[in-house]
Design an enzyme around this catalytic site. Structure first.
Site, PDB file in Angstrom:
ATOM      1  N   ASP A 307       6.250  59.560  36.918  1.00 53.41           N
ATOM      2  CA  ASP A 307       7.000  60.413  35.985  1.00 53.41           C
ATOM      3  C   ASP A 307       8.464  59.997  35.844  1.00 53.41           C
ATOM      4  O   ASP A 307       8.976  59.197  36.626  1.00 53.41           O
ATOM      5  CB  ASP A 307       6.906  61.865  36.460  1.00 53.41           C
ATOM      6  N   GLU A 310      11.221  57.076  31.605  1.00 56.85           N
ATOM      7  CA  GLU A 310      11.712  56.527  30.314  1.00 56.85           C
ATOM      8  C   GLU A 310      12.898  55.592  30.527  1.00 56.85           C
ATOM      9  O   GLU A 310      13.027  54.657  29.730  1.00 56.85           O
ATOM     10  CB  GLU A 310      12.101  57.696  29.391  1.00 56.85           C
ATOM     11  N   ASP A 420       5.489  66.615  28.272  1.00 54.59           N
ATOM     12  CA  ASP A 420       5.777  68.048  28.389  1.00 54.59           C
ATOM     13  C   ASP A 420       5.568  68.799  27.085  1.00 54.59           C
ATOM     14  O   ASP A 420       6.529  69.145  26.392  1.00 54.59           O
ATOM     15  CB  ASP A 420       7.212  68.251  28.882  1.00 54.59           C
TER      16      ASP A 420
END
Ligand code: GLC
Length: 651
Positions: A307, A310, A420
């Site tokens: 996670d 990015e 999300d």
């Protein structure tokens, strides 16, 4: 046929694995404007554009502007241009022409697909350096398969990863996890995975366990495994800065973290406060980080989710200092229209601040490269770190792995979840619409947070979402801290949920077979209708899917609906499931129908001449499917080719 055209001097991405020489021909279809750094071509009225993976809006991408710039943005609303992924492959098709385009460039690139002008598609680049692949073929499916053929085989998870998974940010203690397992067991709902979110770690440090809340972790992992449940911990991209923490100290000592211009390690912040980011683009650093997964694998863990890759940045130390310094200028002032908004922007600019992505560098293939030039490769290489390490650490067995951020190429190392989302009906539709697009780009093991991650879910939304989710390879209920709890056993409709999840398990022989055929044959698991049916009406359908070779889905995704309109491109057999062993069948003719679908029903449309196999569901995924039955529509059950293997050995 695939041709590769080169613009400028592109930074390699390792997304294409097949050697294709650069052709000197002119790029077909496109006009090239070097000054504006834009490629443009004219769309015909009939042209449809599909692809671009995990993006906002519908299946046919025409009419909006999509920017590949991996972003940590939890509001997947229609006005957005970028989500977590960059999957730059699309197909343009109509009856008159069809071709695929892959834009291989690691930096920011925008696809204006009939947005500025409805009859133009233009691709604009920040740096005019890219490899452009042109794919010509016999129809859209052939184009997709050819493309998939050059990017390498899609990741294949262990079969147990097709079971149901329960997640929450976070289950705080081992006892809380036990309670989840107990409640599912009491409710008679099968469960194969419980996910551990960030709070299992000691102060959010990757590859550590909080010994107070999860004592004797290896024993706990074993205990859960004995109950048929795999614990799947999260791993975050940022490494906490803390003296005495081995991952931090080793990374500093070996110079494995990304650096600022002056050579200092970048200090950013995520969950633990200050972190360094491993330089996943550097081969050595990648191998080093990948090997760290062993710490948890040695304790019995066999699945992970990656996670914040990015990467998400709460703040960088440097930018935070800039903000604090400037804040003084506003103290005691009468803030007016100009200064108030400046002030607001300043404070609001702290997280995921675009300029921060220009503050640090990678050591990539012997080059020092500023992060923004290769931004979209970061999450990909984090997951590649894990995938490459697993090949060595677990040479025989498959390991579950999926990531939030991605780029084409990462599909060889892991799946994705769709980030999300929110407990909104519109996000159930978005989930449906994203499935074929990600498949086109090689991502087969995917799924969204069922029930919605942010916001409070409702029972009816969760029912409808689960009714769709039973068909997605990654089948996980996950929700955010502070939102309504959404484990299935908490709702009045617990028995309906039980029937749904058990139906999922009954469908495993079909889902796993179709998944494996798609992975091994470079095919799609989910397709828009128009990829197989050539009539114009099929191309208008944005809320139905073909799943594998036998079935079509028409999920209900609106509130208070007790049915929906369904378009049948040919005669089909509607199977209305209340449970895996309680269903009605009805042959329906081609055309439009209003079809009833109550909250406790799941509709499956079996195609003519096709077979849907079902097994008797067990409490967990089995390697052998037992008590098989077959729902056929004018077909011989033997004509269905089941894929069977032990579900765990590497292929
Ligand atoms: C990110 C993830 C989410 C997770 C949360 C806490 O928002 O996308 O799935 O629960 O971080 O780790």
């Amino acid at each position: 046929m695939i041709r590769k055209f080169r613009i400028g001097n592109p930074i390699p991405t390792d997304s294409v694995v097949k050697e294709i020489p650069v052709t000197q021909d002119n790029l077909p279809y496109f006009e090239k404007n070097d000054e504006a750094k834009v490629l443009t071509f004219s769309l015909n009225k009939e042209d449809k554009v599909y692809g671009l993976g995990e993006t906002v809006r519908g299946m046919n991408k025409r009419g909006w502007l999509y920017t590949s710039n991996n972003s940590d943005d939890p509001n997947h609303t229609e006005n957005k241009h970028s989500l977590y992924a960059s999957q730059n492959f699309f197909v343009v098709f109509s009856n008159a022409r069809q071709f695929g385009v892959y834009v291989d460039t690691p930096g920011k690139v925008s696809f204006d697909i009939g947005y500025t002008s409805y009859d133009k598609l233009s691709i604009s680049f920040e740096d005019f350096d890219a490899d452009i692949y042109n794919v010509e073929g016999e129809g859209v499916m052939d184009i997709v398969s050819q493309f998939r053929g050059i990017i390498g085989r899609s990741y294949i998870p262990p079969k147990w990863a097709f079971g149901f998974g329960q997640s929450r940010w976070s289950y705080m203690t081992a006892d809380e996890v036990r309670e989840v397992a107990d409640k599912y067991q009491e409710a008679g709902i099968p469960l194969d995975m419980i996910y551990l979110d960030i709070d299992y770690m000691e102060r959010y440090k990757d590859f550590t366990i909080d010994e107070n809340s999860f004592p004797e972790f290896p024993k706990f992992v074993e205990e859960m495994k004995a109950r048929g449940i795999h614990l799947v911990p999260i791993i975050d991209a940022g490494v906490k800065n803390e003296d005495g923490y081995d991952v931090y100290e080793e990374g500093v000592e070996k110079d494995y973290f990304v650096k600022k211009e002056n050579g200092e390690n970048l200090v950013a912040a995520v969950w633990p406060g200050k972190v360094h980011f491993p330089d996943f683009l550097n081969d050595e650093a990648r191998a080093w980080f990948g090997n760290k997964y062993k710490v948890l694998m040695d304790q019995g863990i066999d699945g992970f989710w990656n996670d914040m890759n990015e990467p998400a940045i709460f703040y960088t130390e440097d930018h935070l200092n800039e903000v604090f310094e400037k804040l003084d200028d506003y103290k005691g002032k009468n803030l007016d229209i100009k200064s108030f908004f400046e002030f607001k922007d300043l404070v609001g600019s702290i997280d995921n601040y675009p300029e921060d992505y220009k503050r640090f560098y990678h050591d990539y293939k012997g080059m020092k490269i500023r992060h923004d030039k290769v931004h979209n490769l970061f999450g990909y290489n984090m997951t590649r770190a894990a995938g490459e390490a697993f090949e060595k650490l677990s040479p025989d067995k498959r390991i579950l792995m999926f990531s939030r951020s991605s780029y084409i190429g990462m599909h060889r190392y892991g799946g994705i979840w769709h980030g999300d989302n929110q407990s909104w009906w519109s996000h159930l539709l978005l989930n449906i619409q994203q499935m074929p697009a990600v498949n086109m780009c090689g991502f087969l093991y995917t799924g969204a947070d069922i029930g919605g991650f942010g916001s409070d879910t409702t029972e009816d939304l969760l029912l409808r979402w689960t009714a769709f989710g039973i068909f997605t390879p990654l089948f996980r209920n996950h929700s955010a801290m502070g939102t309504r709890r959404q484990e299935l056993y908490r709702f009045d409709a617990v028995d309906v949920f039980k029937n749904f999840v058990r139906l999922r398990y009954a469908l495993i022989p079909y889902l796993y077979s179709e998944f494996m055929k798609a992975a091994l044959g470079d095919k799609m698991l989910f397709k828009p209708l128009c990829f197989e049916y050539k009539d114009e009406r099929s191309a208008q359908v944005e809320d139905q899917l073909l799943l594998g070779e036998s079935i079509m889905l028409a999920p209900v995704y609106t509130q208070n609906a007790s049915g929906r309109y369904v378009y049948l491109p040919e005669d089909m057999k509607l199977v209305r499931f209340h449970a895996f062993d309680d269903y009605d069948e009805e042959v329906m003719s081609a055309g439009d129908h209003y079809v009833k679908a109550e909250l406790n029903e799941i509709l499956v449309f079996v195609r003519k001449g096709r077979v849907l196999p079902l097994a008797k569901p067990e409490n967990g995924i089995n390697t052998k499917d037992s008590d098989m039955s077959f729902i056929c529509y004018e077909a011989d059950p033997d004509s269905y080719e089941l894929y069977t293997d032990d579900g765990i050995s590497r292929i």
